[in-house]
Design an enzyme around this catalytic site. Structure first.
Site, PDB file in Angstrom:
ATOM      1  CB  SER A   1      17.574   7.645  95.470  1.00  0.00           C
ATOM      2  OG  SER A   1      18.821   8.304  95.559  1.00  0.00           O
TER       3      SER A   1
ATOM      4  CE1 TYR B   1      17.883   7.416 100.887  1.00  0.00           C
ATOM      5  CE2 TYR B   1      19.435   7.743  99.096  1.00  0.00           C
ATOM      6  CZ  TYR B   1      18.199   7.953  99.653  1.00  0.00           C
ATOM      7  OH  TYR B   1      17.266   8.703  98.987  1.00  0.00           O
TER       8      TYR B   1
ATOM      9  CD  GLU C   1      23.867   8.521  96.462  1.00  0.00           C
ATOM     10  OE1 GLU C   1      24.589   7.508  96.557  1.00  0.00           O
ATOM     11  OE2 GLU C   1      24.311   9.674  96.333  1.00  0.00           O
TER      12      GLU C   1
END
Length: 325
Positions: free
Chosen positions: A130, A153, A132
């Protein structure tokens, strides 16, 4: 006939990937969690009766927290390709449930990789990494950009990324990391900001609601169209050698701009309907994520086609159509 195993098959990406693979002649196996309510709405149109002799979509109960079940499924299915998409994937929720997020999104990846190693199946493995993971690292972000996650996360995804790399380098597994920047569609979950906005705009336009409540309007993201990104996943596993790839549009869009485009689609002034709610702010914010997907273009011939403004209009149109049904 090639066999693919998809974790997270009932999610947005899982449903589009299933369509893609079935269209390419694969037999597709998906892992779903047992629930007292049906959560297979995104793949309902693909469902096939188990009694059909030519069944090519098979669903199995399983969970990323259950190592023995993962071993059993890998042994039974013996997939040619594994697409690991399942995760607790809501960034804001990961602050409320950090341990659960780490156990599923992070350690769950290790359980699946270890199941593949233990069984000894010859397979190709896709890890859903990801954007992120980059977090506070300034854009543009590429495969060589250092990680600086700003959420449980993001931290769990960094762990999964390095475990996939470790199994590739230590055990010779054909394992790739797809570092996908935000990718959306009408199948996106209703609590994710793009779908939340598009759905609210449709309902406000229809007179059902009056306002939508949002957090940080200045956050910058790189938003693309999910069906294009799952094709990128497939291309990564068709390459001669395993490698890690960023998939992104390379464009910067604020939440404010995306909101404005959605409201413009129905001829409304967004400022009259958007309310601020600090509940939706993250304890640690990620200011800007903008991807550089030039490596994917060079190696895989992949390039995003749908830009953020088109995406906003597409999603609003879909939610308007859903109201008419």
């Amino acid at each position: 006939m090639k066999r693919a195993l998809i974790t997270g098959i009932t999610g947005q990406d899982g449903s589009y990937l299933t369509e893609l693979l079935l269209g390419k002649g694969y037999q597709v196996h998906g892992i779903i969690r047992r629930s007292s309510t049906f959560n297979t709405g995104r793949i309902e149109h693909l469902y096939q009766d188990p009694h059909e002799p030519e069944q090519r979509l098979v669903l199995h109960y399983g969970d990323l927290t259950d190592s023995s079940r993962l071993v059993t499924l890998i042994e039974k299915i013996r997939p040619d390709e594994v697409y690991h998409l399942a995760a607790q994937s809501h960034v804001r929720v990961s602050f409320d449930e950090p341990e659960y997020t780490g156990n599923t999104t992070g350690v769950g990846t290790t359980r699946l990789l270890e199941a593949i190693r233990m069984v000894g199946v010859d397979t190709r493995y896709y890890q859903a990494s990801s954007s992120e993971m980059f977090g506070a690292t300034p854009p543009p972000q590429s495969e060589d950009t250092p990680f600086y996650p700003r959420s449980p996360y993001g931290a769990a995804k960094v762990y999964g990324y390095w475990m996939a790399r470790n199994y590739r380098e230590a055990h010779g597994l054909f394992a790739v990391n797809g570092i996908l920047f935000n990718h959306e569609s009408p199948r996106r979950g209703e609590t994710f900001v793009t779908r939340k906005i598009a759905r609210a705009v449709a309902r406000i336009s229809a007179g059902i609601e009056q306002n939508v409540y949002l957090g940080n309007l200045d956050a910058v993201r790189d938003w693309g169209y999910a069906p294009e990104y799952v094709e990128g996943m497939w291309r990564m596993l068709q390459a001669d050698e395993p490698a890690d790839y960023v998939l992104a549009t390379g464009t910067a869009t604020t939440v404010r701009e995306f909101t404005q485009w959605c409201f413009e689609r129905v001829g409304l002034d967004w400022e009259k309907h958007v309310q601020f709610d600090e509940t939706y702010l993250r304890p640690t914010e990620v200011d800007a994520l903008i991807g550089d997907a030039s490596k994917a273009m060079t190696d895989l011939g992949w390039k995003a086609q749908t830009m953020p403004e088109q995406l906003a209009h597409l999603m609003v149109d879909a939610d308007l159509a859903a109201l008419d049904r």
